[in-house]
Design a protein around this motif. Structure first.
Motif, PDB file in Angstrom:
ATOM      1  N   GLU A  93       0.854  -1.187   0.000  1.00  0.00           N
ATOM      2  CA  GLU A  93       0.000   0.000   0.000  1.00  0.00           C
ATOM      3  C   GLU A  93       0.892   1.241   0.000  1.00  0.00           C
ATOM      4  O   GLU A  93       2.016   1.198   0.482  1.00  0.00           O
ATOM      5  CB  GLU A  93      -0.936  -0.034   1.208  1.00  0.00           C
ATOM      6  CG  GLU A  93      -1.860  -1.232   1.131  1.00  0.00           C
ATOM      7  CD  GLU A  93      -3.107  -1.097   1.991  1.00  0.00           C
ATOM      8  OE1 GLU A  93      -3.067  -0.335   2.970  1.00  0.00           O
ATOM      9  OE2 GLU A  93      -4.102  -1.772   1.660  1.00  0.00           O
ATOM     10  N   LYS A 122      -3.343   1.125  -4.890  1.00  0.00           N
ATOM     11  CA  LYS A 122      -4.288   2.027  -4.222  1.00  0.00           C
ATOM     12  C   LYS A 122      -3.803   3.473  -4.238  1.00  0.00           C
ATOM     13  O   LYS A 122      -4.050   4.225  -3.296  1.00  0.00           O
ATOM     14  CB  LYS A 122      -4.565   1.585  -2.777  1.00  0.00           C
ATOM     15  CG  LYS A 122      -4.971   0.116  -2.647  1.00  0.00           C
ATOM     16  CD  LYS A 122      -5.590  -0.207  -1.312  1.00  0.00           C
ATOM     17  CE  LYS A 122      -5.899  -1.693  -1.226  1.00  0.00           C
ATOM     18  NZ  LYS A 122      -6.530  -2.090   0.035  1.00  0.00           N
ATOM     19  N   SER A 151      -3.277   1.908  -9.621  1.00  0.00           N
ATOM     20  CA  SER A 151      -4.523   1.686  -8.895  1.00  0.00           C
ATOM     21  C   SER A 151      -5.252   0.561  -9.609  1.00  0.00           C
ATOM     22  O   SER A 151      -5.704   0.734 -10.741  1.00  0.00           O
ATOM     23  CB  SER A 151      -5.388   2.943  -8.869  1.00  0.00           C
ATOM     24  OG  SER A 151      -6.685   2.601  -8.422  1.00  0.00           O
TER      25      SER A 151
END
Ligand code: GDP
Ligand code: MG
Length: 296
Positions: A93, A122, A151
């Motif tokens: 992340e 993300k 993403s």
């Protein structure tokens, strides 16, 4: 231009978006997704065909400390995949680098001796100016072959990722026929669709107590409908109660949503019959684990 092909494993902590990325790259849902960790339990194989190449992706359960037999088998699947592939895609992340890449994982990656891409997934959730320092930090941890922000949800960066994958893969034959997207059977996939709805619609320990088997999968003779009969196995009576719900409401919703996914997958109308059964403590019973498809 020589044809390029190879096996690529997707690894990373639970919930980082591995299955979402696989589905996005394939343009088809073969790996189930939920906001809960440990949704994926098996090795999921997906094939992407591009001009001049074939990517064979392995989606794995997340890497985490094993607790209980089911988790042990899941971690084994992930770690085994590292040693057998042409390219490792490590997903994290975009909030920090260090805790996501543990010393143990770093050691295993070095030992595997395969090229590693680091993917920050993300990125739709962050301010893009935070990315550069993170990417810089990552270069000190391992000699990553590429560091790519994406993403999986919006599709941003996937074109770059695909280009880099094609560049990195060795010359090789197309291992799978052109029309093949996965080696998983339709029977397995429909079972997974039911499991996904349980993950999405129930809470706490219920999703982790669930396994699904598909007993019947056949076209009806009188109508163009596929008849699917499946059983949701739970570990406890209380879980059975939750799954069925007041006046059968929960089971009905699970069935309706799963059936929609199945009809998209199969391109056919589906008649779905769902049962719930208690198999006390199946998660620690080697025989039941094998029967439910989680054996070694
Ligand atoms: P896995 O456990 O690594 O396979 O993760 P999943 O693919 O099941 O995704 C976990 C959760 O993260 C789901 O709720 C996804 O919708 C969400 N997710 C995945 N990729 C992205 C992304 O690029 N952006 C955002 N905002 N959410 C994402
Ligand atoms: Mg997953």
């Amino acid at each position: 231009m020589p044809f390029k092909s190879g096996f690529i494993t997707l690894i990373g902590t639970p919930n980082v978006g591995k299955s979402t990325l696989l589905n996005a790259l394939l343009g088809q849902k073969i790996s189930i997704v939920s906001s809960r960790p440990q949704t994926t339990r098996n090795r999921i194989l997906g094939v992407k065909h591009v001009p001049g190449g074939q990517f064979i992706f392995l989606d794995t359960p997340g890497i985490l400390e094993p607790k209980g037999l089911l988790n042990k088998s899941m971690v084994q699947i992930s770690l085994k995949s590292i040693a057998e592939v042409n390219l490792i895609i490590l997903m994290i992340e975009p909030f920090s680098v260090r805790p996501a890449i543990s010393e143990d994982l770093r050691f295993r990656l070095i030992k595997a001796g395969r090229p590693v891409f680091l993917i920050f997934n993300k990125t739709d959730l962050i301010d893009k100016k935070n990315l550069l320092p993170l990417m810089e930090q990552a270069t000190h941890i391992l000699p990553f072959k590429e560091i790519i922000p994406i993403s999986a949800l919006t599709g941003e960066g996937l074109d770059v990722l695909e280009k880099c994958i094609l560049q990195s893969l060795p010359e090789g034959p197309p291992y799978f026929p052109e029309d093949m997207v996965t080696d998983l059977s339709e029977r397995f996939l429909v079972g997974e669709m039911i499991r996904e709805k349980v993950f999405r619609l129930t809470s706490q320990e219920v999703p982790y107590g669930v396994a699904v088997t598909v007993e019947t999968f056949k076209p009806r003779e009188d109508k163009p409908i596929i008849h699917i009969r499946a059983t949701i196995h739970v570990e406890r009576d209380s879980q059975k109660g939750i799954l069925i719900g007041k006046q059968g409401k929960m089971l009905k919703t699970i069935g309706q949503q799963a059936r929609q996914d199945m009809e998209t997958l199969l391109g056919n109308q589906v008649f779905l019959e769902l049962w719930v059964r208690v198999e006390k403590n199946w998660g620690n019973d080697p025989n039941l684990l094998r029967r439910f498809g989680y054996g070694e």
